[in-house]
Design an enzyme around this catalytic site. Sequence first.
Site, PDB file in Angstrom:
ATOM      1  N   GLY A  10       0.994  -0.944   0.316  1.00  0.00           N
ATOM      2  CA  GLY A  10       0.065   0.007   0.117  1.00  0.00           C
ATOM      3  C   GLY A  10       0.801   1.122   0.553  1.00  0.00           C
ATOM      4  CD  GLN A  11      -1.829   5.761  -2.414  1.00  0.00           C
ATOM      5  OE1 GLN A  11      -1.276   7.175  -2.810  1.00  0.00           O
ATOM      6  NE2 GLN A  11      -2.880   5.604  -0.747  1.00  0.00           N
ATOM      7  CB  ALA A  60      -6.202  -1.323   6.690  1.00  0.00           C
ATOM      8  CE1 TYR A  61     -13.186  -5.308   1.899  1.00  0.00           C
ATOM      9  CE2 TYR A  61     -13.328  -3.048   2.152  1.00  0.00           C
ATOM     10  CZ  TYR A  61     -13.662  -3.887   1.697  1.00  0.00           C
ATOM     11  OH  TYR A  61     -14.584  -4.506   0.741  1.00  0.00           O
ATOM     12  CB  THR A  62      -8.273   1.580   2.616  1.00  0.00           C
ATOM     13  OG1 THR A  62      -8.091   0.661   1.485  1.00  0.00           O
ATOM     14  CG2 THR A  62      -7.340   1.075   3.809  1.00  0.00           C
ATOM     15  CB  THR A 101      -9.092   6.627   8.971  1.00  0.00           C
ATOM     16  OG1 THR A 101     -10.370   7.718   8.213  1.00  0.00           O
ATOM     17  CG2 THR A 101     -10.802   5.327  10.322  1.00  0.00           C
ATOM     18  CE1 TYR A 125     -10.746   2.154   6.292  1.00  0.00           C
ATOM     19  CE2 TYR A 125     -11.424   4.247   6.626  1.00  0.00           C
ATOM     20  CZ  TYR A 125     -10.707   2.879   6.483  1.00  0.00           C
ATOM     21  OH  TYR A 125      -8.975   3.842   6.919  1.00  0.00           O
ATOM     22  CD1 TRP A 150      -9.265  13.448   3.849  1.00  0.00           C
ATOM     23  CD2 TRP A 150      -9.020  15.083   2.205  1.00  0.00           C
ATOM     24  NE1 TRP A 150     -10.572  13.897   3.643  1.00  0.00           N
ATOM     25  CE2 TRP A 150     -10.223  15.161   2.869  1.00  0.00           C
ATOM     26  CE3 TRP A 150      -8.869  16.412   1.943  1.00  0.00           C
ATOM     27  CZ2 TRP A 150     -11.855  15.997   3.001  1.00  0.00           C
ATOM     28  CZ3 TRP A 150      -9.280  17.043   1.237  1.00  0.00           C
ATOM     29  CH2 TRP A 150     -10.786  17.493   1.940  1.00  0.00           C
TER      30      TRP A 150
END
Length: 283
Positions: A10-11, A60-62, A101, A125, A150
Site C-alpha cells: 500500500g501507499q 487494512a481494508y480501505t 482514520t 469502514y 486523505w
Amino acid sequence: MKVLVTGVSGQLGYDVCKELTKRNIEHLGTASKDLDIVDKAAVEALMREFQPDAVIHCAAYTKVDLAEDEQEKCWAVNVDGTRNVAAACRELGVKMVYISTDYVFPGTGEKFYEPTDPVGPVNTYGRSKLAGELVVQSLLEQYFIVRISWVFGKNGNNFVKTMLRLAETRTELNVVSDQIGSPTYTADLAPLLCDMVQTEKYGVYHVTNEGTCSWAEFAKAIFELEGKQVTVHPIPTSEYPTRAVRPLNSRMSKEQLQERGFVCLPRWHNALKRYLKEITENA
C-alpha cells in the site's frame, strides 16, 4: 531495532519501509500475499520467527464504498486481523503502531477534532477502524494509534492520481466542496512514524499535513500545479451520492503531537508540489 511492517504493497507501508531502509533499521515488510493477517496462526508464526521490537500495522481494508457491501470482509481484515497482530505483540512484548482514520468521527460541525473527542463513525469502514482501535487499546499498553486522512503516496491509487487521469480526457469536473479535511502525503508521514516507534510516547495521535481544504480546492491545486486546463465546479455532497456516507468535517487537531515533542508535517500544498514532482520524475 527490528520492525515488522504490514501492508507494504500500500501507499503508506511502501514509504515506511523506504524510510526504514534509509535509516538502516532492520525491517520486514509483508503484503497480503506474504501474510494473511486474518490467519492468527500465520501471524503468530511470523512474529515468533522474525522477533520484531515493533510492528507498524499499515495493512487494512480501505475500499470505503465497497465495504458497505463487503462488511464481513472489511471487518475480518480491520478488526480480526488487527486483533491477531495486537495479540502477537502482547505475547512477545512488542510495541505496535496502528494506523487509523478521520472516519472514526461523525464529521459534524467545523471544529478540529481532538484525539480525546467522542467518536461516532458514519460508515462501515469507519466503524471497523474504530473497532480496531478498541482492540489495540484493550490488548496493549505499548501502542500508538495514529489517525490520518486523505492519503496520497507514490505506491497506489489516490485522489491526486484520479484527478490527473480525468484531466487527460476532461476539461470540466464537478468536485465536492463541503467535505473539509487535510491531505496526508505518505512520504511525510513515514519519517514521523519511524521517529515515533523509537520512543515510548504511547497514545492516540492525529497526523496529517498542515492546513485544510475541500476536495474541490485540492483538485484545483492539483491542476494549477500541473498546468492542466481543467475547470473545477464545486458541488455539495448531496449532488454526489456515494454508497458510503462521508463525514463533512475531517479537521483533526495536531496539538497533542506537538505537546509530545513531535514535529508537525509540512503544509499540504507544499507536500502536493513535492508529490507531483516525485510521480512525474518516476513516470
